[in-house]
Design a protein around this motif. Structure first.
Motif, PDB file in Angstrom:
ATOM      1  N   VAL A   1      40.931  40.229  23.011  1.00 21.52           N
ATOM      2  CA  VAL A   1      41.103  38.782  23.195  1.00 21.52           C
ATOM      3  C   VAL A   1      39.820  38.228  23.817  1.00 21.52           C
ATOM      4  N   PRO A   2      38.969  37.549  23.050  1.00 18.20           N
ATOM      5  CA  PRO A   2      37.673  37.109  23.574  1.00 18.20           C
ATOM      6  C   PRO A   2      37.753  35.830  24.405  1.00 18.20           C
ATOM      7  N   LEU A   3      38.474  35.921  25.540  1.00 23.11           N
ATOM      8  CA  LEU A   3      38.615  34.802  26.474  1.00 23.11           C
ATOM      9  C   LEU A   3      38.107  35.226  27.847  1.00 23.11           C
ATOM     10  N   ARG A   4      37.710  34.201  28.658  1.00 23.92           N
ATOM     11  CA  ARG A   4      37.084  34.490  29.938  1.00 23.92           C
ATOM     12  C   ARG A   4      38.143  34.679  31.034  1.00 23.92           C
ATOM     13  N   LEU A   5      38.748  35.843  31.046  1.00 25.62           N
ATOM     14  CA  LEU A   5      39.585  36.228  32.170  1.00 25.62           C
ATOM     15  C   LEU A   5      39.601  37.739  32.294  1.00 25.62           C
ATOM     16  N   PHE A   6      39.809  38.198  33.517  1.00 26.14           N
ATOM     17  CA  PHE A   6      39.983  39.629  33.738  1.00 26.14           C
ATOM     18  C   PHE A   6      40.979  39.866  34.854  1.00 26.14           C
ATOM     19  N   VAL A   7      41.512  41.079  34.880  1.00 26.74           N
ATOM     20  CA  VAL A   7      42.392  41.517  35.967  1.00 26.74           C
ATOM     21  C   VAL A   7      41.679  42.650  36.688  1.00 26.74           C
ATOM     22  N   PHE A   8      41.966  42.800  37.969  1.00 24.90           N
ATOM     23  CA  PHE A   8      41.324  43.868  38.733  1.00 24.90           C
ATOM     24  C   PHE A   8      42.110  44.116  40.009  1.00 24.90           C
TER      25      PHE A   8
ATOM     26  N   ARG B   1      29.113  36.252  45.585  1.00 22.39           N
ATOM     27  CA  ARG B   1      30.177  35.252  45.728  1.00 22.39           C
ATOM     28  C   ARG B   1      30.772  35.062  44.343  1.00 22.39           C
ATOM     29  N   TYR B   2      32.100  35.044  44.258  1.00 21.01           N
ATOM     30  CA  TYR B   2      32.682  34.702  42.962  1.00 21.01           C
ATOM     31  C   TYR B   2      33.706  33.605  43.110  1.00 21.01           C
ATOM     32  N   ARG B   3      33.817  32.860  42.025  1.00 22.39           N
ATOM     33  CA  ARG B   3      34.751  31.742  41.965  1.00 22.39           C
ATOM     34  C   ARG B   3      35.502  31.819  40.648  1.00 22.39           C
ATOM     35  N   GLY B   4      36.630  31.178  40.605  1.00 21.15           N
ATOM     36  CA  GLY B   4      37.406  31.088  39.376  1.00 21.15           C
ATOM     37  C   GLY B   4      38.703  30.385  39.715  1.00 21.15           C
ATOM     38  N   VAL B   5      39.675  30.500  38.831  1.00 20.51           N
ATOM     39  CA  VAL B   5      41.004  29.965  39.122  1.00 20.51           C
ATOM     40  C   VAL B   5      42.026  31.054  38.831  1.00 20.51           C
ATOM     41  N   ASP B   6      43.195  30.905  39.482  1.00 19.51           N
ATOM     42  CA  ASP B   6      44.287  31.837  39.214  1.00 19.51           C
ATOM     43  C   ASP B   6      45.193  31.252  38.134  1.00 19.51           C
ATOM     44  N   LEU B   7      46.337  31.885  37.905  1.00 20.48           N
ATOM     45  CA  LEU B   7      47.213  31.458  36.802  1.00 20.48           C
ATOM     46  C   LEU B   7      47.921  30.143  37.103  1.00 20.48           C
ATOM     47  N   ASP B   8      47.828  29.668  38.368  1.00 24.74           N
ATOM     48  CA  ASP B   8      48.384  28.353  38.695  1.00 24.74           C
ATOM     49  C   ASP B   8      47.292  27.283  38.672  1.00 24.74           C
TER      50      ASP B   8
ATOM     51  N   VAL C   1      44.268  38.288  39.110  1.00 28.64           N
ATOM     52  CA  VAL C   1      43.824  37.714  37.836  1.00 28.64           C
ATOM     53  C   VAL C   1      42.772  36.664  38.162  1.00 28.64           C
ATOM     54  N   LEU C   2      41.642  36.724  37.475  1.00 23.40           N
ATOM     55  CA  LEU C   2      40.621  35.707  37.672  1.00 23.40           C
ATOM     56  C   LEU C   2      40.300  35.087  36.311  1.00 23.40           C
TER      57      LEU C   2
END
Ligand code: NI
Length: 181
Positions: free
Chosen positions: A55-62, A119-126, A82-83
């Motif tokens: 799935v070529p979308l910008r998200l990953f789990v870790f 430093r990392y930024r992103g959003v969660d599933l909400d 999830v980021l």
């Protein structure tokens, strides 16, 4: 939840620059993230990026298990996370070699140059913003997973191919003599 098939090195989806996720809270994105966490735990691994499950979308789990962290307090422990639509900022020009594997490159490991602090930024599933400054193992995992979103595998970052090999051979070579099988 489903265990997803993991693409291995050589599959073109691993070389794509992935597209942003338009709606992080969409049901199909939540389902994908849940399946990716199940797949990561089953492998087992500490990170999995969406292109690795085709799935070529910008998200990953870790995750950052307590046992894998270094002593640095900024090497924050983290349960399954999830980021979505992440950004990574390297906070130093320094690079350290960190041993890494990849679920898309099974059986192999290498020492990969990584920034020790990011430093990392992103959003969660909400759709809520996430921002952290982290070091050590945590920083390495995020850099590895983020690279997947730009079609970069750790093999493309190697500077010393002598530090690249089969996990079993490396474990045997580095084990204390008394522990060798
Ligand atoms: Ni990987």
């Amino acid at each position: 939840m489903a265990i997803l098939k993991i693409a291995r090195m050589g599959h073109p989806v691993l070389l794509e620059r992935c597209a942003p996720v338009a709606d992080p809270g969409a049901p199909e994105i939540r389902r994908l993230a849940a399946d990716m966490i199940a797949t990561m735990e089953d492998a087992p691994g500490v990170g999995l990026a969406a292109p690795q499950v085709h799935v070529p979308l910008r998200l990953f789990v870790f995750r950052v298990p307590d046992g894998r962290r270094g002593g640095d307090p900024e090497d924050l422990p983290l349960g399954n996370a999830v980021l979505v639509n992440p950004e990574v900022e390297l906070l130093t020009d320094e690079r350290v070699l960190r041993w890494e594997g990849c679920l898309s490159i099974p059986g192999l490991r290498a020492a990969v140059p990584r920034a020790p602090r990011i430093r990392y930024r992103g959003v969660d599933l909400d759709g809520q913003p996430v921002e952290r400054v982290v070091s050590g193992f945590h920083a390495g995992v995020v850099q590895h997973e983020y690279d997947h979103l730009d079609g970069i595998l750790y093999t493309m970052r190697l500077t010393d191919f002598r530090l690249f090999g089969f996990s079993e051979e490396i474990a045997r070579a580095t084990a204390p003599a008394g522990d060798r099988p």
